[in-house]
Enzyme design. Structure first.
Site, short mmCIF file in Angstrom:
data_model
loop_
_atom_site.label_atom_id
_atom_site.label_comp_id
_atom_site.label_asym_id
_atom_site.label_seq_id
_atom_site.Cartn_x
_atom_site.Cartn_y
_atom_site.Cartn_z
N ASN A 37 3.31 31.70 13.73
CA ASN A 37 4.34 30.69 13.39
C ASN A 37 3.81 29.66 12.38
O ASN A 37 4.43 28.62 12.18
CB ASN A 37 4.85 30.00 14.64
CG ASN A 37 3.77 29.20 15.34
OD1 ASN A 37 2.60 29.22 14.95
ND2 ASN A 37 4.15 28.50 16.40
N HIS A 130 -9.21 3.82 -3.45
CA HIS A 130 -8.46 3.50 -4.66
C HIS A 130 -8.23 2.00 -4.81
O HIS A 130 -8.19 1.48 -5.93
CB HIS A 130 -7.12 4.24 -4.64
CG HIS A 130 -6.29 4.04 -5.88
ND1 HIS A 130 -6.69 4.49 -7.11
CD2 HIS A 130 -5.11 3.40 -6.06
CE1 HIS A 130 -5.78 4.17 -8.02
NE2 HIS A 130 -4.81 3.51 -7.40
N LYS A 192 -2.99 -2.13 -18.97
CA LYS A 192 -2.23 -0.92 -18.67
C LYS A 192 -0.92 -1.22 -17.98
O LYS A 192 -0.84 -2.11 -17.13
CB LYS A 192 -3.07 0.04 -17.79
CG LYS A 192 -2.39 1.38 -17.51
CD LYS A 192 -3.25 2.26 -16.63
CE LYS A 192 -3.12 1.91 -15.17
NZ LYS A 192 -3.78 2.91 -14.28
#
Length: 313
Positions: A37, A130, A192
């Site tokens: 499954n 990050h 940026k």
């Protein structure tokens, strides 16, 4: 002191083997199977009872598969009466989902942190998140390493008399400044604006870069859109040479070729926090090992020693 037991998921077994080699301990076997499954079952095939268990699994593509595998490993260790279970997660992919920047957007970084703790994580060892605030998403202790020393040791082999470190954006300026201090060079940053996952604009470079040997430093490179945009701005300003450095070299969708093909790019440097397929490797790519740093951090965690002292050495 409890005996140490180190296991690895399917995400990056080579790194796990290297870490165990530096620790001088065996990498314990894990069985992963899939039922008809499509459900995954994980078995830790070594004794965990009253052991100090370390589970090595970066969240890399296929990210969801590797995440579920890690959750099941945690559940297995808890069910086997491990004394403590530490998740060794060199790359935390969901750290990029750290804020609600649009209506009705999930904050995956916090949700996955909660899942790991709920599944049985007592502690987390990770590298170069990050954004720093992701550390606070976890309700258990987090040892947050960085790879600046490894990267700096590599670049000290070059003539740095005309070098400058450039951050792609102001958000990464603090690590870039720390990296520049390690190298004894100046620092600059790009202004940026991000429009989507693969579309960014860098309107200007803050700092003196004309005629300089540039080292671009980023935390990770996925599609490489930011780095490519930055290199184009740097080229317009007449830099002498460009080398690109990052901790997490994901290099999705041909990013490494796009970056390497740009004029002026002499080298791309990353660490092995994520596995890099042989077909992605090019003569311009240099991969540095973070296994010694991870192994030393694991040893210090196991022995109850300071991990932060690693950054003071």
């Amino acid at each position: 002191m409890h005996e140490i037991a180190v296991f690895s998921g399917s995400a990056h077994p080579d790194l796990a083997s290297d870490i165990c080699a530096h620790l001088g301990v065996p990498l314990r076997p894990v069985r992963v199977q899939r039922f008809a499954n499509d459900c995954i079952e994980v078995q830790l095939r070594a004794n965990c009872r009253e052991r100090d268990v370390f589970l090595i699994q970066p969240l890399v593509p296929p990210t969801q598969e590797n995440l579920v595998e890690l959750l099941l490993m945690l559940d297995a260790a808890r069910g086997a009466s491990a004394a403590r279970t530490t998740v060794v997660m060199p790359h935390y992919a969901y750290a990029r989902s750290d804020k609600k920047d649009m209506p009705r957007v999930s904050i995956g970084g916090r949700l996955v942190a909660d899942l790991l703790v709920t599944a049985g994580a007592s502690r987390v060892l990770t590298m170069t998140l990050h954004s720093p605030q992701v550390h606070g998403f976890f309700s258990v202790p987090v040892d947050h390493l960085h790879a600046l020393r490894e990267l700096a040791a590599h670049f000290r082999g070059y003539d740095l008399s005309n070098a400058v470190v450039v951050s792609p954006d102001l958000g990464n300026a603090k690590p870039a400044a720390a990296f520049a201090r390690l190298l004894g060079v100046g620092v600059a940053a790009g202004a940026k604006q991000r429009f989507s996952d693969d579309k960014v604009s860098i309107s200007s470079i803050i700092g003196e870069v004309a005629g300089r040997d540039v080292i671009v430093l980023d935390d990770e490179i996925a599609r490489g859109s930011t780095v490519v945009e930055l290199i184009q701005r740097l080229d317009e300003l007449g830099v002498a040479s460009i080398r690109v450095a990052c901790t997490h070299g994901l290099f999705a969708d041909g990013a490494i070729k796009r970056i390497g093909d740009l004029a002026g790019v002499k080298e791309i440097v990353c660490t092995d926090t994520v596995p890099i397929a042989p077909q992605k490797r090019t003569p311009k790519l240099t991969v540095l090992s973070i296994a010694p740093a991870m192994a030393e951090a694991i040893r210090r965690i196991h022995n109850g020693e300071s991990v932060s002292a690693l950054f003071d050495a």
